[in-house]
Scaffold this active site. Structure first.
Site, mmCIF file in Angstrom:
data_model
loop_
_atom_site.group_PDB
_atom_site.id
_atom_site.type_symbol
_atom_site.label_atom_id
_atom_site.label_comp_id
_atom_site.label_asym_id
_atom_site.label_seq_id
_atom_site.Cartn_x
_atom_site.Cartn_y
_atom_site.Cartn_z
ATOM 1 N N PRO A 87 0.836 -1.208 0.000
ATOM 2 C CA PRO A 87 0.000 0.000 0.000
ATOM 3 C C PRO A 87 0.866 1.251 0.000
ATOM 4 O O PRO A 87 1.817 1.352 0.766
ATOM 5 C CB PRO A 87 -0.790 -0.124 1.307
ATOM 6 C CG PRO A 87 0.054 -1.004 2.178
ATOM 7 C CD PRO A 87 0.749 -1.950 1.260
ATOM 8 N N GLN A 145 -6.745 -1.322 1.809
ATOM 9 C CA GLN A 145 -6.187 -1.074 3.131
ATOM 10 C C GLN A 145 -7.021 -0.014 3.844
ATOM 11 O O GLN A 145 -7.160 1.112 3.362
ATOM 12 C CB GLN A 145 -4.740 -0.591 3.058
ATOM 13 C CG GLN A 145 -4.110 -0.503 4.451
ATOM 14 C CD GLN A 145 -2.781 0.211 4.470
ATOM 15 O OE1 GLN A 145 -2.712 1.395 4.186
ATOM 16 N NE2 GLN A 145 -1.717 -0.506 4.802
ATOM 17 N N GLY A 166 -2.423 -1.285 10.852
ATOM 18 C CA GLY A 166 -1.994 -1.193 12.235
ATOM 19 C C GLY A 166 -0.545 -0.754 12.352
ATOM 20 O O GLY A 166 0.115 -1.047 13.358
ATOM 21 N N TYR A 186 -0.372 5.227 12.671
ATOM 22 C CA TYR A 186 -1.768 5.634 12.532
ATOM 23 C C TYR A 186 -2.606 5.074 13.677
ATOM 24 O O TYR A 186 -2.078 4.505 14.627
ATOM 25 C CB TYR A 186 -2.287 5.235 11.150
ATOM 26 C CG TYR A 186 -1.493 5.897 10.048
ATOM 27 C CD1 TYR A 186 -1.335 7.279 10.022
ATOM 28 C CD2 TYR A 186 -0.855 5.147 9.062
ATOM 29 C CE1 TYR A 186 -0.572 7.906 9.039
ATOM 30 C CE2 TYR A 186 -0.097 5.764 8.074
ATOM 31 C CZ TYR A 186 0.046 7.135 8.071
ATOM 32 O OH TYR A 186 0.813 7.761 7.106
ATOM 33 N N GLY A 222 7.147 -2.024 -2.604
ATOM 34 C CA GLY A 222 6.465 -0.744 -2.632
ATOM 35 C C GLY A 222 6.976 0.143 -3.746
ATOM 36 O O GLY A 222 6.461 0.136 -4.861
#
Length: 362
Positions: free
Chosen positions: A32, A106, A184, A188, A325
């Site tokens: 993500p 996500q 998680g 955040y 990523g």
């Protein structure tokens, strides 16, 4: 980004893998990554094109998508709590599936990492405790602004926030997603409950190991009950340092206990990110062992991998899937390039968070 040499043993990285009720065509996961293209917090048509271009990945995990108006802390990030947002994401899932891909959304509630100028009317910057995030946040209307002191969620508001995650997950399935990943990690909201820097509560949502774990565990358990645990994953960064997070004496116990709770909830995977390639501390062997043994199921590894190191991690059974990523930003055909060893195209990061198609679809 330099050349990538095809690994001498590529049997695992490019092999199929059964993840819950779906089969992935390879073990390469698109991690993500926030791209800030969602004007009005609704995914655009270019978003569908962007993800469909990368459908050769075994699994795509979308950019962070808020389950709540309060969680839209960054400029132009998407949500999944309105009919318009759900319809926008349906275009994305249709495009990815038409291209032969699999995709999880996500769910990311930014918590204290945000600013009121980025939020819709009536929304607030919230957190477990009223502890401001250090530094500043970019806003489209006011430029850089100091992070505000967040509103400390009441017990009733914590329960409402959990319910928002569950409702958003149900919308995700209705929009055609193959599953959801709970964010998680990266400082955040879910990690804000796990970490003592941001969780200074003494009620059932803080204080003890069990209290710090409860918010994440309840979201996982209730989401799994709503849409099936085999369609739910979670991302964790036990040593990331992003968002002002700092490990403490209870960190290993917190993540070991959380992993056991996630196993009991029947989650499809745990996605562990190691940010040390970007200068953050490396997760300790103790915390990684606690997560691996406590969960006992599929793990996605992320953090600076190339084809060789990814294959080695799979061969050594450190995880079952590997996320990439930044290489996906400039290389929509990354899977092919990893397989052939073709040189990767560098990405110009000045286009990372800008609106529009430039630096996004080209």
């Amino acid at each position: 980004m330099g050349a990538s040499v095809r690994p001498p043993m590529s049997d695992l990285l490019f092999s199929e893998f059964k993840l819950g009720r779906i089969t992935l065509k390879n073990r390469i996961v698109m991690a993500p990554m926030t791209r800030s293209r969602a004007l009005g917090n609704v995914p655009a048509d270019i978003t569908a094109t962007y993800y469909a271009q990368r459908a050769d990945a075994g699994l795509i995990i979308t950019e962070g998508t808020s389950p709540s108006p309060d969680g839209l802390g960054y400029a132009r990030i998407p949500g999944l709590f309105t009919d318009a947002q759900q319809a926008g994401w349906k275009k994305v899932t249709d495009a990815v599936h038409a291209a032969g891909g699999r995709i999880f959304v996500q769910l990311m509630h930014t918590g204290r990492v945000g600013h009121e100028a980025n939020l819709p009317a009536g929304a607030r910057v919230v957190a477990p405790s009223a502890v401001a995030m250090p530094g500043e946040m970019y806003t489209d209307t006011k430029g850089m602004q100091p992070h505000p002191v967040p509103h400390a969620l009441t017990d009733e508001e914590v329960e409402k926030t959990i319910a928002e995650h569950v409702a958003s997950a149900e919308r995700a399935i209705a929009a055609g997603f193959d599953g959801v990943e709970l964010h998680g990690a990266n400082g955040y909201l879910i990690e804000q409950f796990l970490n003592a820097v941001t969780n200074q509560r003494t009620d059932r949502w803080g204080g003890t190991v069990e209290g710090r774990v409860r918010f994440a565990a309840e979201i996982a358990r209730r989401t799994a009950a709503a849409i099936g645990g085999d369609r739910v994953g979670i991302r964790l960064s036990p040593a990331g340092g992003n968002g002002g997070m700092v490990p403490d004496a209870l960190t290993v116990q917190v993540y070991t206990q959380l992993a056991k709770e996630l196993r009991a909830a029947g989650l499809a995977y745990v996605h562990v990110v190691d940010h040390s390639a970007m200068g953050a501390p490396k997760p300790t062997p103790e915390v990684l062992r606690g997560i691996r043994e406590g969960f006992g199921g599929t793990m996605i590894l992320a953090g600076g991998f190339d084809a060789n190191t990814a294959e080695a991690a799979l061969q050594e059974k450190r995880g079952e899937l590997v996320a990439f990523g930044r290489p996906f930003l400039g290389n929509a055909n990354l899977v092919k390039k990893l397989k052939t060893g073709e040189q990767l195209r560098a990405f110009d990061f000045k286009f990372a968070y800008t609106p529009g198609a430039e630096g996004y679809l080209d």
